[in-house]
Design a protein around this motif. Structure first.
Motif, PDB file in Angstrom:
ATOM      1  N   MET A  27      -1.543  46.081  51.078  1.00  0.00           N
ATOM      2  CA  MET A  27      -1.876  44.855  50.377  1.00  0.00           C
ATOM      3  C   MET A  27      -2.098  43.748  51.413  1.00  0.00           C
ATOM      4  N   PRO A  28      -3.190  43.019  51.353  1.00  0.00           N
ATOM      5  CA  PRO A  28      -3.457  41.957  52.329  1.00  0.00           C
ATOM      6  C   PRO A  28      -2.532  40.764  52.127  1.00  0.00           C
ATOM      7  N   ILE A  29      -2.314  40.048  53.205  1.00  0.00           N
ATOM      8  CA  ILE A  29      -1.508  38.828  53.133  1.00  0.00           C
ATOM      9  C   ILE A  29      -2.353  37.740  52.483  1.00  0.00           C
ATOM     10  N   ILE A  30      -1.786  37.090  51.502  1.00  0.00           N
ATOM     11  CA  ILE A  30      -2.495  36.033  50.772  1.00  0.00           C
ATOM     12  C   ILE A  30      -2.436  34.745  51.580  1.00  0.00           C
ATOM     13  N   SER A  31      -3.564  34.078  51.723  1.00  0.00           N
ATOM     14  CA  SER A  31      -3.599  32.796  52.425  1.00  0.00           C
ATOM     15  C   SER A  31      -2.922  31.730  51.577  1.00  0.00           C
ATOM     16  N   PRO A  32      -2.036  30.915  52.198  1.00  0.00           N
ATOM     17  CA  PRO A  32      -1.369  29.868  51.425  1.00  0.00           C
ATOM     18  C   PRO A  32      -2.342  28.772  51.003  1.00  0.00           C
ATOM     19  N   THR A  33      -2.083  28.173  49.867  1.00  0.00           N
ATOM     20  CA  THR A  33      -2.930  27.085  49.388  1.00  0.00           C
ATOM     21  C   THR A  33      -2.175  25.771  49.296  1.00  0.00           C
ATOM     22  N   ALA A  34      -0.843  25.803  49.310  1.00  0.00           N
ATOM     23  CA  ALA A  34      -0.057  24.571  49.248  1.00  0.00           C
ATOM     24  C   ALA A  34      -0.191  23.827  50.571  1.00  0.00           C
ATOM     25  N   PRO A  35      -0.419  22.516  50.535  1.00  0.00           N
ATOM     26  CA  PRO A  35      -0.605  21.764  51.787  1.00  0.00           C
ATOM     27  C   PRO A  35       0.552  21.922  52.773  1.00  0.00           C
ATOM     28  N   SER A  36       1.800  21.967  52.298  1.00  0.00           N
ATOM     29  CA  SER A  36       2.923  22.087  53.218  1.00  0.00           C
ATOM     30  C   SER A  36       2.905  23.435  53.929  1.00  0.00           C
ATOM     31  N   THR A  38      11.027  19.986  52.358  1.00  0.00           N
ATOM     32  CA  THR A  38      10.868  21.082  51.408  1.00  0.00           C
ATOM     33  C   THR A  38      10.622  20.518  50.012  1.00  0.00           C
ATOM     34  N   ASP A  39      10.183  21.376  49.106  1.00  0.00           N
ATOM     35  CA  ASP A  39       9.853  20.936  47.747  1.00  0.00           C
ATOM     36  C   ASP A  39      11.037  20.313  47.006  1.00  0.00           C
ATOM     37  N   ASN A  40      12.265  20.757  47.292  1.00  0.00           N
ATOM     38  CA  ASN A  40      13.422  20.188  46.595  1.00  0.00           C
ATOM     39  C   ASN A  40      13.936  18.895  47.245  1.00  0.00           C
ATOM     40  N   ASN A  41      13.296  18.459  48.336  1.00  0.00           N
ATOM     41  CA  ASN A  41      13.597  17.194  49.007  1.00  0.00           C
ATOM     42  C   ASN A  41      15.005  17.147  49.613  1.00  0.00           C
ATOM     43  N   ARG A  42      15.608  18.292  49.862  1.00  0.00           N
ATOM     44  CA  ARG A  42      16.945  18.324  50.455  1.00  0.00           C
ATOM     45  C   ARG A  42      16.935  18.783  51.907  1.00  0.00           C
TER      46      ARG A  42
END
Length: 138
Positions: A1-10, A23-27
């Motif tokens: 299975m190929p590695i999926i390219s990330p789409t989230a800016p972070s 991080t998304d949870n801001n902690r």
């Protein structure tokens, strides 16, 4: 299975040696230098102008992707002042001898943070990286 390219800016811009990535949870946060060549000049791997409005706990992992007998000097600076300076064999710092532990600090809010490495043996160039990660303190 190929590695999926990330789409989230972070995830796409994960390597940023000039700012903490929250991080998304801001902690928590992380910061990566990417691989940088280090020679006899003090080389800045991370340079964060202002860590933000909260105190932080930060840990650094340092590594190299080559073996060398050269010694290196690591400096961590807060507001331009050294808070940590250490000279070690580069093979020890790079993890090749499995002895270099992470470096851990509490850094106050609204300060600058800098991480540098310098080859103190000669003028050869060595590839190093630093990864930082930690938590915001409440």
């Amino acid at each position: 299975m190929p590695i999926i390219s990330p789409t989230a800016p972070s995830a796409v811009d994960a390597v940023s040696p000039v700012q903490l990535r929250t991080t998304d949870n801001n902690r928590a946060f992380y910061v990566y230098s990417g691989l940088q060549n280090v020679d006899e000049n003090e080389t800045t791997l991370l340079s964060i102008g202002d860590i933000g409005k909260r105190d932080i706990f930060i840990a650094f992992e340092v590594g190299a992707n080559t073996l060398s007998s050269d010694d290196v000097e690591i400096k961590i600076k807060v507001n331009g002042t050294d808070i940590y300076v250490s000279k070690n064999p580069s093979s020890y710092v790079g993890g090749n001898q499995s002895g270099f532990d992470e470096l851990r600090f509490i850094i106050p809010a609204n300060t600058s943070l800098e991480f540098t490495i310098k080859n103190v043996t000669d003028n050869s160039s060595l590839p190093f990286y630093v990864a930082g990660y930690g938590n915001y303190l409440e």
